[in-house]
Design a protein around this motif. Structure first.
Motif, PDB file in Angstrom:
ATOM      1  N   LEU A  56       0.825  -1.213   0.000  1.00  0.00           N
ATOM      2  CA  LEU A  56       0.000   0.000   0.000  1.00  0.00           C
ATOM      3  C   LEU A  56       0.859   1.263   0.000  1.00  0.00           C
ATOM      4  N   HIS A 196     -11.935   2.443   5.644  1.00  0.00           N
ATOM      5  CA  HIS A 196     -11.040   1.380   5.166  1.00  0.00           C
ATOM      6  C   HIS A 196     -10.575   0.584   6.387  1.00  0.00           C
ATOM      7  N   GLU A 199      -7.497  -4.153   4.961  1.00  0.00           N
ATOM      8  CA  GLU A 199      -6.810  -4.284   3.666  1.00  0.00           C
ATOM      9  C   GLU A 199      -5.420  -4.865   3.972  1.00  0.00           C
ATOM     10  N   HIS A 220     -12.653  -2.495   1.657  1.00  0.00           N
ATOM     11  CA  HIS A 220     -11.776  -3.679   1.567  1.00  0.00           C
ATOM     12  C   HIS A 220     -12.321  -4.753   2.521  1.00  0.00           C
ATOM     13  N   SER A 247      -7.017  -3.904  -7.309  1.00  0.00           N
ATOM     14  CA  SER A 247      -6.199  -3.210  -6.308  1.00  0.00           C
ATOM     15  C   SER A 247      -5.484  -4.224  -5.421  1.00  0.00           C
ATOM     16  N   ASP A 278      -8.574   2.679  -7.180  1.00  0.00           N
ATOM     17  CA  ASP A 278      -7.783   3.717  -7.853  1.00  0.00           C
ATOM     18  C   ASP A 278      -7.510   3.252  -9.281  1.00  0.00           C
TER      19      ASP A 278
HETATM   20  N1  HPA Z   1      -6.157   2.080   0.842  1.00  0.00           N
HETATM   21  C1  HPA Z   1      -5.896   3.104   1.655  1.00  0.00           C
HETATM   22  N2  HPA Z   1      -5.823   4.360   1.229  1.00  0.00           N
HETATM   23  C2  HPA Z   1      -6.033   4.596  -0.063  1.00  0.00           C
HETATM   24  C3  HPA Z   1      -6.302   3.574  -0.949  1.00  0.00           C
HETATM   25  C4  HPA Z   1      -6.377   2.246  -0.463  1.00  0.00           C
HETATM   26  O1  HPA Z   1      -6.613   1.260  -1.174  1.00  0.00           O
HETATM   27  N3  HPA Z   1      -6.457   4.155  -2.161  1.00  0.00           N
HETATM   28  C5  HPA Z   1      -6.284   5.485  -2.004  1.00  0.00           C
HETATM   29  N4  HPA Z   1      -6.035   5.761  -0.735  1.00  0.00           N
END
Ligand code: HPA
Ligand code: ZN
Length: 334
Positions: A56, A196, A199, A220, A247, A278
């Motif tokens: 990430l 989020h 992830e 996620h 992603s 993204d």
């Molecule tokens: N995770 C966390 N922050 C983010 C992500 C992601 O997938 N995409 C853009 N900012």
């Protein structure tokens, strides 16, 4: 009907999409030139070859750098307009779109600039294409909660155009509980909440997003499979998970698409949705994400229709609009 036509034709909602992550290399170069910003790459193609991520953080470093070309109201309108055109082409009827105000306010670009640009493109797309959209204001979790609180204050005059708050950026080491206060303040002001979690972070972060932040969806959330009790709770309560297959492969959450746990989550009865996160950085928009999952995870058309159904149910739309979209979906998928 070919699989691709079926996937793109399915009426659906997109719920996990960072508008700054839709900045295609070509538009990045156009805006850099328009604004006199120097990019450390010679061409859009050379920039694309830099999109080799190991996790990430390796992505976020490039993503924040890219957002530096976004300066004027027109830039934000062009960005939003280009995304909504592509989403519409992929069958998206409604999108709930993340934006990162702190990425812009720290460069002295204020809410009046990006909110005006977003609104102009959103209205135009709604009128021309019939696609509706809402905004989710994300707090950057690698920055202190006091700065998130200042961001909520700065958003005060624009809250009627913001549907929800979210939490993004570097996950590990930045647990949701740090932001409990600012989420409570946001909910007091009538905003909905998502975050989020899971992830790269552990299932404990998912539990904290639900319990400490009041998150109504988990962005996620794939690491929930490490905690069967929590998975059972999320299935029971039908807490939507906004899964982003391409992603997850690009950021090495899973080694290959065949290793992705989306099928296990669906089979467990979780309210799984498929989204693009993204798309300019990860190799595809929402239709490509549905297609990759369909091909590599052998999802049936009934599975794909179920995912699209989950996405509509998981929106923050009023019940009558949800019902209309579900009727449209049923007519298509029958
Ligand atoms: N995770 C966390 N922050 C983010 C992500 C992601 O997938 N995409 C853009 N900012
Ligand atoms: Zn994301």
């Amino acid at each position: 009907m070919e699989l691709e036509a079926y996937v793109r034709g399915l009426p659906k909602a997109e719920l996990h999409l960072h508008i700054e992550g839709t900045l295609e290399p070509e538009l990045m170069f156009t805006l850099a030139e328009r604004n006199g910003v120097d990019l450390p790459y010679r061409s859009a193609d050379e920039l694309r070859t830099a999109y080799e991520f190991t996790d990430l953080q390796s992505f976020l470093d490039i993503y924040y750098q890219g957002a530096g070309v976004l300066i004027t109201e027109d830039d934000f309108a062009d960005l939003m307009g280009a995304y909504l055109e592509r989403a519409h082409a992929d069958g998206v009827r409604h999108a709930e779109i993340f934006f990162d105000p702190q990425t812009h306010t720290e460069r002295s670009i204020g809410f009046e600039t990006f909110m005006a640009g977003f609104a102009r493109a959103q209205q135009s797309a709604a009128e021309r294409l019939g696609i509706t959209s809402a905004l989710i204001m994300c707090f950057l979790r690698h920055l202190p909660a006091t700065e998130a609180a200042a961001t909520l204050d700065a958003a005060g005059p624009y809250l009627d155009r913001i549907e929800a708050v979210g939490l993004d950026s570097s996950e590990a080491g930045f647990p949701p509980g740090l932001f409990a206060g600012v989420y409570a303040a946001a909910r007091d002001r009538g905003l909905r909440a998502v975050a989020h979690a899971g992830e790269e972070g552990p299932p404990e972060y998912i539990r904290s997003a639900l319990d400490d932040l009041g998150a109504e969806r988990i962005d996620h959330g794939v690491r929930i499979v490490d905690d069967p009790d929590l998975l059972a709770r999320v299935v029971r309560d039908q807490v939507p998970l906004t899964v982003c297959p391409l992603s997850n492969i690009k950021l090495r959450v899973f080694d290959t698409m065949a290793d992705h746990n989306l099928t296990a989550l669906l089979d467990a009865g979780a309210a799984v949705t498929i989204n693009s996160d993204d798309p300019a950085y990860f190799g595809g928009y929402i239709g490509d994400n549905y297609l990759a999952a369909a091909r590599d995870l052998e999802l049936s058309r009934a599975d794909l229709a179920q995912v699209a159904r989950n996405s509509i149910v998981a929106t923050f739309l009023p019940d009558d609009r949800k019902a209309a979209l579900l009727t449209e979906l049923d007519a298509f998928a029958r």
